[in-house]
Structures are given as structure tokens and as C-alpha cells.
Design a protein around this motif. Structure first.
Motif, short mmCIF file in Angstrom:
data_model
loop_
_atom_site.label_atom_id
_atom_site.label_comp_id
_atom_site.label_asym_id
_atom_site.label_seq_id
_atom_site.Cartn_x
_atom_site.Cartn_y
_atom_site.Cartn_z
N GLY A 1 0.79 -1.22 0.00
CA GLY A 1 0.00 0.00 0.00
C GLY A 1 0.82 1.27 0.00
O GLY A 1 0.29 2.36 0.16
N GLY A 2 2.14 1.15 -0.19
CA GLY A 2 2.99 2.34 -0.18
C GLY A 2 3.07 2.99 -1.56
O GLY A 2 2.49 2.51 -2.53
N CYS A 3 3.84 4.10 -1.62
CA CYS A 3 3.92 4.85 -2.88
C CYS A 3 5.11 4.39 -3.73
O CYS A 3 5.20 4.73 -4.90
CB CYS A 3 4.04 6.35 -2.60
N GLY A 4 6.04 3.65 -3.12
CA GLY A 4 7.16 3.11 -3.89
C GLY A 4 8.24 4.13 -4.21
O GLY A 4 9.16 3.84 -4.95
N ARG A 5 8.15 5.33 -3.63
CA ARG A 5 9.09 6.38 -4.04
C ARG A 5 10.22 6.63 -3.04
O ARG A 5 11.10 7.45 -3.29
CB ARG A 5 8.33 7.68 -4.33
N ILE A 6 10.16 5.98 -1.89
CA ILE A 6 11.20 6.19 -0.89
C ILE A 6 11.90 4.88 -0.58
O ILE A 6 11.23 3.86 -0.36
CB ILE A 6 10.57 6.75 0.42
N SER A 7 13.23 4.91 -0.58
CA SER A 7 13.96 3.75 -0.09
C SER A 7 15.26 4.21 0.55
O SER A 7 15.73 5.31 0.28
CB SER A 7 14.24 2.77 -1.23
N ILE A 8 15.79 3.34 1.40
CA ILE A 8 17.04 3.69 2.07
C ILE A 8 17.82 2.41 2.32
O ILE A 8 17.22 1.36 2.57
CB ILE A 8 16.75 4.47 3.39
N ASP A 9 19.14 2.48 2.19
CA ASP A 9 19.97 1.29 2.35
C ASP A 9 19.74 0.67 3.73
O ASP A 9 19.79 1.36 4.75
CB ASP A 9 21.45 1.69 2.21
N ASP A 10 19.49 -0.65 3.77
CA ASP A 10 19.10 -1.26 5.05
C ASP A 10 20.22 -1.26 6.09
O ASP A 10 20.05 -0.83 7.22
CB ASP A 10 18.49 -2.65 4.86
#
Ligand SMILES: [Zn+2]
Length: 465
Positions: free
Chosen positions: A315-324
Motif C-alpha cells: 500500500g505504499g507509494c514506492g518512491r522512498i527507499s534507504i539502504d538497510d
């Protein structure tokens, strides 16, 4: 925390006579969900009167096989796999399934998509290797006792059918002569060798290779494959058991190649075997799940394949990510700093929730109950002593740990940390790290990365209010 979870309840034949109807299962399930902060989006009712009835189904490769058909359970797996639902709450492991295949499907989901799974009684737990081994043993045992019941019911059908005589026609069975009764020495020795290899930890693949090199060859194929090895070893025929409609209905007229008791042990070994092959891949690693939120749409980020991201299937927007790993390292650094700050420490002492202690107490009670059940199973010979000991050791270790947590004023994971934060933190499992982090911080909002900035930017992690 899953907010769109499934609550799976089951109408069953009440074989334990405890009268735990669907209404009660649902009410207990909802109370439990409230307590652990889960949101239930859908209640699925499995309407079957036995978790162990089989029907002939057509498989994707065109062949047919006898499978337990449980539409509610299949539907819940589908919803979880597609991301439409984000957690599974069952009443207990036994009501979830008695078929090892259903359990394996769920384990795959937990492993691949980190779907949170729990149960009201605490018996369905798949958070660690030990939990998974335990679940496999419990299901293998429940499966066996279900089979024994089916066998009694089927006995009268069997009398109408055949008197333990081999079925006519078809290919010769590996291990036996054409008459289906006389043991074929060379092949029988090979079956014993195969069983021995499984007990020694070999995989079906190893065994197929061994047989292809040393013979004898299978009855109607050029070479051994994993599947043919599996079907011989898991088929009750080699234990001198007659099968009718997919169920063991009693002793056959042909002799056993593997004695019944040894064959039962073999089935348990096979059930557990996969656990050893999967070891390492299963550990719950991403401890920031539930602590990072999308800076654009505020959805909780999901740790997946090298990063935490605003997962669209969830259900997210898919536009944010960050190295785990870099995000974890940064949060770890901040947490350790907090843990040396006397004001934070004081607040921590005050705010460590009572609910955490309550849930630990519930764990202790459920483990104690499980130990009792196990002892009963062993006494009723539903478990071999080796199985009993293995299962007991797992629960006893967990119980010991829970007890030490329950008796301390602060949850046991936090207290040792206060004395030596940096040292103790390193030794914490991911699950515990998350609990500690949740006790200290409200989480972070992850801001979009600045244009052109490729390196990891810790300022993107903004502490929430
Ligand atoms: Zn988003």
C-alpha cells in the motif's frame, strides 16, 4: 504492526471436546489482536470438520494427487502472498493445520516476505529456527495422530475394499517383485541405504546422485530424481502398510522393508530435514521494520533485498527507499548514544510498558502448557522419546529465557543493556533489537534523498514525535 491482518478460525469436529466454537475463537482472536496492537481486516472461517480429509486434486503438471483441501487456508496464503493482507493471526498451531505441506507454505511466506504470523495461544510461532523446528515437530505429530484416527475410520471401508492385498496392474513397485509381495533383495537393500542416508542428514538430491552412480536403477525411469527418492521413502508401502484412498488403513500382506517404528522416525526426520537445509536463510534480520516511515506517504517501510522501501504491494507509494544496513548502523549509533544519557535512561525505566511484562507472562504460561502437552503425547506414545526430548529442550530453553524476563522489573532485554549498552547490543537478536528500539524511540520518518546525492545521508532519518 500489521493493520490489515487476517484472523483465521476453524469449525472443526471438536475432537478434544473443548467446545471452542468459532465465535469464541474470533472473540479471543480480536482481544489478542488488540493486546499486541494488530488490526484485523478480515476474518476467514475454515469450514471443515476435520483438518485431515483428502481429496484428489489435479496438480499444475497435470498429474493428480491426494491433498487435504482447505479453501480458507489457501485463500489466506494467497492474500498474504499478494500483500493484500499483512499478517496472520490463527487460534493455535493445531487449528492452523495438521498438514506439513500447509506449514511449509506458510514458512516460505514468512521466509520470503517476512509476513508476521502469530496465534492466540502462542503455539504458532515462526520467528526463529528453533520455532520453526518446533512447529514442524508439532505438525508432524498432529499429522500422525490424525492419520491414526483416519485409519480407524477407514478400516470399515477397507474391509469392503481389499483385504490388504496388493492392487493389480500398474508398474512393479521398487523393492518388490512383480507379485507385489516378494521382497526384491537388491532393491530392498537400496531402500534401507536410502533411509540410512536420510537419517545421516543426506538430501534427496544426494541420494539420487548416489543411486545413479551405484544402482540399482528405478523401475520405470532412466535415472533417479529427487521426487522418485521422496515418493519411495515417504510411501507407507515400504513399512508394510496398506494405503487406501491416500490413508494408511492397516498392515498389508507384503512384508515391511523398513519396520514401522523406524519408518515413523524416518518421516519425522524428513519433516525436520528441510529445517537444516534452510538454516541461515531464516533468521529474522531487518530490525527496523515498523520503525521507519515514508516521508511522502507515511507508510511503514519494509526491509527487503538490501533496502527499506515504501513497498507498493503493502500500500505504499514506492518512491522512498534507504539502504538497510547503513540505516540500521545509523539508528544503532543513535540508540547507543541515548542509552548513555541519564535522562533517557530514567524515562526508559518509567515507560517500559507493563504490557511487555504481561505478554512475557503469557509466553511463560503457554510454554508451560506446551511442556505438559508434550509429556502427555509422549506418555500416549504419540511421540518417540527422541522427539519428546528434542521438542522439550527447545521449549525448556525458551521458557527459561521468558522466566528471567518475567521476573525482572524491566523487560530482561533492556536491563542488561543499561549496564553495558554497546557490549550487550551486539549480542542481541534482531527481534530483541527491535523491541529495545521501540522502547526508546518513536521511530523515524525517512525523507526523500537530496538531488544528486548518492552517498548515504543520515539526515534523511528524522526522529518522529
Ligand atoms: Zn511512500
Amino acid at each position: 504492526m500489521p493493520q490489515r491482518a487476517i484472523l483465521l478460525v476453524r469449525i472443526s469436529d471438536d475432537r478434544e471436546g473443548e467446545g471452542l466454537g468459532v465465535g469464541r475463537q474470533e472473540a479471543d482472536g480480536r482481544t489478542h489482536a488488540d493486546r499486541i496492537g494488530w488490526g484485523i481486516a478480515e476474518v476467514i472461517v475454515e469450514n471443515d470438520t476435520s483438518a485431515f480429509k483428502r481429496r484428489k486434486v489435479r496438480l499444475s503438471d497435470g498429474s493428480s494427487a491426494l491433498r487435504v483441501v482447505r479453501p480458507g487456508l489457501r485463500r489466506s496464503l494467497e492474500l498474504l502472498a499478494s500483500g493484500d493482507r499483512d499478517g496472520l493471526l490463527a487460534y493455535d498451531l493445531d487449528r492452523y493445520t495438521r498438514d506439513p505441506r500447509d506449514l511449509e507454505d506458510l514458512i516460505d511466506l514468512v521466509e520470503q516476505q517476512r509476513v508476521p504470523v502469530t496465534s492466540v495461544t502462542g503455539s504458532l510461532r515462526l520467528d526463529s529456527d528453533a520455532d520453526i523446528t518446533m512447529a514442524r515437530v508439532m505438525v508432524a505429530v498432529a499429522n500422525k495422530s490424525s492419520r491414526d484416527t483416519s485409519r480407524r475410520v477407514a478400516r470399515k471401508h477397507e474391509q469392503l475394499a481389499e483385504q490388504g492385498k496388493p492392487g493389480g496392474g500398474g508398474a512393479r513397485r521398487f523393492g518388490y517383485e512383480r507379485d507385489g509381495i516378494t521382497v526384491k533383495k537388491g532393491e530392498a537393500d537400496a531402500i534401507k541405504k536410502m533411509a540410512e542416508m536420510v537419517m545421516g542428514g543426506a538430501s534427496y538430491y544426494d541420494i539420487a546422485n548416489y543411486l545413479n552412480a551405484n544402482g540399482p536403477m528405478p523401475v520405470s525411469a532412466e535415472r533417479w530424481r529427487e521426487r522418485s527418492v521422496q515418493s519411495i521413502l515417504t510411501g507407507p508401502r515400504i513399512a508394510g502398510l496398506r494405503v487406501f484412498r491416500g490413508e494408511v488403513v492397516g498392515p498389508a500382506v507384503w512384508p515391511a522393508i523398513i519396520e514401522r517404528e523406524a519408518w515413523d522416525e524416518l518421516q519425522t526426520a524428513i519433516a525436520n530435514h528441510m529445517g537444516h537445509r534452510r538454516r541461515g536463510a531464516l533468521t529474522f534480520k531487518r530490525w527496523l521494520n515498523g520503525l521507519l516511515f515514508c516521508g511522502l506517504c507515511d507508510t511503514a517501510l519494509v526491509g527487503w533485498s538490501g533496502e527499506y522501501w515504501c513497498a507498493t504491494p503493502k500500500g505504499g507509494c514506492g518512491r522512498i527507499s534507504i539502504d538497510d544496513e547503513l540505516a540500521e548502523a545509523e539508528v544503532e549509533r543513535q540508540l547507543l548514544e541515548y542509552l548513555t544519557n541519564p535522562i533517557v535512561l530514567g524515562r526508559l525505566r518509567d515507560t517500559v510498558s507493563e504490557s511487555a511484562t504481561a505478554s512475557v507472562r503469557a509466553d511463560v504460561a503457554s510454554d508451560e502448557q506446551q511442556l505438559k502437552e508434550l509429556a502427555g503425547m509422549w506418555a500416549r506414545r504419540e511421540l518417540t522419546f527422541a522427539e519428546y526430548q528434542e521438542a522439550r529442550a527447545i521449549i525448556a530453553a525458551r521458557l527459561e529465557e521468558s522466566k528471567s524476563l518475567a521476573t525482572s522489573a524491566l523487560p530482561g532485554i533492556v536491563r542488561p543493556l543499561l549496564a553495558d549498552p554497546a557490549g550487550k547490543w551486539k549480542g542481541l537478536q534482531a527481534r530483541d533489537r527491535r523491541e529495545v528500539a521501540k522502547a526508546i524511540i518513536p521511530g523515524y520518518t525517512v525523507a526523500p534523498s537530496k538531488k544528486g546525492k548518492k552517498v548515504f545521508d543520515p539526515d534523511r532519518l528524522v526522529l518522529r514525535e
